[in-house]
Scaffold this motif. Structure first.
Motif, PDB file in Angstrom:
ATOM      1  N   GLU A  45       0.822  -1.205   0.000  1.00 49.39           N
ATOM      2  CA  GLU A  45       0.000   0.000   0.000  1.00 49.39           C
ATOM      3  C   GLU A  45       0.859   1.259   0.000  1.00 49.39           C
ATOM      4  OE1 GLU A  45      -3.452   0.474  -0.121  1.00 49.39           O
ATOM      5  OE2 GLU A  45      -3.267  -1.605  -0.808  1.00 49.39           O
ATOM      6  N   ALA A  46       2.141   1.111   0.320  1.00 46.96           N
ATOM      7  CA  ALA A  46       3.056   2.260   0.388  1.00 46.96           C
ATOM      8  C   ALA A  46       3.612   2.546  -0.999  1.00 46.96           C
ATOM      9  CB  ALA A  46       4.178   1.985   1.380  1.00 46.96           C
ATOM     10  N   LEU A  47       2.713   2.898  -1.906  1.00 46.12           N
ATOM     11  CA  LEU A  47       3.073   3.111  -3.301  1.00 46.12           C
ATOM     12  C   LEU A  47       3.412   4.577  -3.551  1.00 46.12           C
ATOM     13  CD1 LEU A  47       3.230   2.100  -6.249  1.00 46.12           C
ATOM     14  CD2 LEU A  47       0.774   2.599  -6.439  1.00 46.12           C
ATOM     15  N   ASN A 106      -1.169  12.011  -5.651  1.00 39.53           N
ATOM     16  CA  ASN A 106      -2.020  11.220  -4.762  1.00 39.53           C
ATOM     17  C   ASN A 106      -3.148  10.554  -5.541  1.00 39.53           C
ATOM     18  OD1 ASN A 106      -0.640  11.705  -2.357  1.00 39.53           O
ATOM     19  ND2 ASN A 106      -1.738  13.607  -1.983  1.00 39.53           N
ATOM     20  N   ARG A 107      -3.756  11.318  -6.447  1.00 35.37           N
ATOM     21  CA  ARG A 107      -4.872  10.769  -7.217  1.00 35.37           C
ATOM     22  C   ARG A 107      -4.387   9.672  -8.163  1.00 35.37           C
ATOM     23  NH1 ARG A 107      -8.977   8.325  -7.114  1.00 35.37           N
ATOM     24  NH2 ARG A 107     -10.358   8.401  -8.933  1.00 35.37           N
ATOM     25  N   LEU A 108      -3.243   9.883  -8.803  1.00 41.21           N
ATOM     26  CA  LEU A 108      -2.705   8.871  -9.714  1.00 41.21           C
ATOM     27  C   LEU A 108      -2.362   7.593  -8.958  1.00 41.21           C
ATOM     28  CD1 LEU A 108      -1.816   8.093 -12.530  1.00 41.21           C
ATOM     29  CD2 LEU A 108       0.372   9.231 -12.113  1.00 41.21           C
ATOM     30  N   VAL A 109      -1.764   7.744  -7.781  1.00 41.84           N
ATOM     31  CA  VAL A 109      -1.447   6.575  -6.951  1.00 41.84           C
ATOM     32  C   VAL A 109      -2.718   5.843  -6.556  1.00 41.84           C
ATOM     33  CG1 VAL A 109      -0.594   5.865  -4.677  1.00 41.84           C
ATOM     34  CG2 VAL A 109       0.771   7.411  -6.085  1.00 41.84           C
ATOM     35  N   ASP A 110      -3.745   6.599  -6.164  1.00 40.54           N
ATOM     36  CA  ASP A 110      -5.016   5.980  -5.760  1.00 40.54           C
ATOM     37  C   ASP A 110      -5.630   5.169  -6.910  1.00 40.54           C
ATOM     38  OD1 ASP A 110      -4.848   7.006  -3.216  1.00 40.54           O
ATOM     39  OD2 ASP A 110      -6.144   8.729  -3.613  1.00 40.54           O
ATOM     40  N   VAL A 111      -5.573   5.728  -8.123  1.00 39.34           N
ATOM     41  CA  VAL A 111      -6.133   5.015  -9.275  1.00 39.34           C
ATOM     42  C   VAL A 111      -5.321   3.759  -9.568  1.00 39.34           C
ATOM     43  CG1 VAL A 111      -6.583   5.134 -11.757  1.00 39.34           C
ATOM     44  CG2 VAL A 111      -7.115   7.099 -10.306  1.00 39.34           C
ATOM     45  N   ALA A 129      -4.609   4.568 -16.173  1.00 37.16           N
ATOM     46  CA  ALA A 129      -4.634   5.287 -14.908  1.00 37.16           C
ATOM     47  C   ALA A 129      -4.419   6.781 -15.131  1.00 37.16           C
ATOM     48  CB  ALA A 129      -3.563   4.731 -13.965  1.00 37.16           C
ATOM     49  N   ALA A 130      -3.457   7.122 -15.970  1.00 38.65           N
ATOM     50  CA  ALA A 130      -3.170   8.532 -16.240  1.00 38.65           C
ATOM     51  C   ALA A 130      -4.343   9.208 -16.949  1.00 38.65           C
ATOM     52  CB  ALA A 130      -1.900   8.658 -17.074  1.00 38.65           C
ATOM     53  N   LEU A 131      -4.957   8.514 -17.891  1.00 37.45           N
ATOM     54  CA  LEU A 131      -6.112   9.072 -18.584  1.00 37.45           C
ATOM     55  C   LEU A 131      -7.277   9.288 -17.635  1.00 37.45           C
ATOM     56  CD1 LEU A 131      -6.124   7.129 -21.977  1.00 37.45           C
ATOM     57  CD2 LEU A 131      -5.703   9.576 -21.633  1.00 37.45           C
ATOM     58  N   SER A 132      -7.435   8.388 -16.677  1.00 38.00           N
ATOM     59  CA  SER A 132      -8.500   8.535 -15.686  1.00 38.00           C
ATOM     60  C   SER A 132      -8.329   9.825 -14.894  1.00 38.00           C
ATOM     61  CB  SER A 132      -8.505   7.331 -14.742  1.00 38.00           C
ATOM     62  OG  SER A 132      -9.478   7.490 -13.734  1.00 38.00           O
TER      63      SER A 132
END
Length: 211
Positions: A45-47, A106-111, A129-132
């Motif tokens: 989870e520590a991404l 943070n958002r990219l990691v979450d996706v 993920a990046a497109l999202s």
């Protein structure tokens, strides 16, 4: 270069887009380890996403050009884009962990965490993920003046060309930005050509100075 033409809100929007463009296909780390270095005790989870020192300097320059600084100064300010490119010629930078986790990161990691671990590093997953995240940033973003998305696209093209070529992931993001703002292909091609010429001229100038 043209960021002064943008409003404060649009400058911040551009910085978020640039941040995403830079991080979209950078290496992933788990507790500071690559996927090959993981052990049974590693917290998956520590991404985090790595950023090179050159990328940090580039973001610092973009923030300085936009007249704003985000995240409490984790970037080293004061370098112009030609200085950054010259520094690239003089040094071979390694990747270092990004110690300033922006909202975009943070958002990219979450996706990315929504995908199975074994798929996270696949190029197609990184693009998805990046497109999202990009679509979230572009959500309901419309402009009355066509010049605004043109300026942003041109500046993003310069960011993507920082290493001399646009990666496949960066291309997907740039083309999605183009589609969202209904920019014709000839506009994209013209802006790309001008960005490439500018990038080449800067490189030639630096080569002359460094010889």
């Amino acid at each position: 270069m043209l960021l002064k033409m943008l409003s404060e809100a649009d400058k911040r929007h551009f910085l978020d887009l640039a941040d995403l463009l830079i991080m979209a296909d950078k290496p992933l780390l788990w507790e500071g380890k690559t996927s090959e270095e993981l052990t049974s005790s590693t917290d998956l989870e520590a991404l985090t996403i790595e950023k090179s020192e050159q990328d940090r300097d580039l973001m610092a320059e973009l923030e300085q050009s936009a007249g704003m600084q985000r995240g409490g100064g984790a970037f080293s300010a004061g370098l112009s884009l030609p200085q950054i490119m010259m520094q690239k010629r003089k040094n071979s930078f390694g990747f270092t962990p990004n110690d300033n986790r922006s909202d975009v990161m943070n958002r990219l990691v979450d996706v990315l965490k929504t995908y199975p671990f074994i798929k996270m590093e696949r190029p197609e997953i990184r693009v998805q993920a990046a497109l999202s995240v990009l679509l979230e940033l572009l959500n309901e973003k419309k402009y009355d003046l066509i010049s605004t998305p043109k300026v942003i696209l041109f500046e993003l093209l310069l960011v993507a060309l920082r290493d001399g070529k646009i990666t496949s992931t960066e291309l997907e993001l740039l083309k999605e930005f183009q589609r969202h703002h209904h920019l014709e292909d000839f506009i994209y091609d013209d802006l790309l050509e001008r960005a490439e010429v500018l990038n080449q001229e800067i490189s030639k100038t630096i080569s002359i100075i460094m010889e």
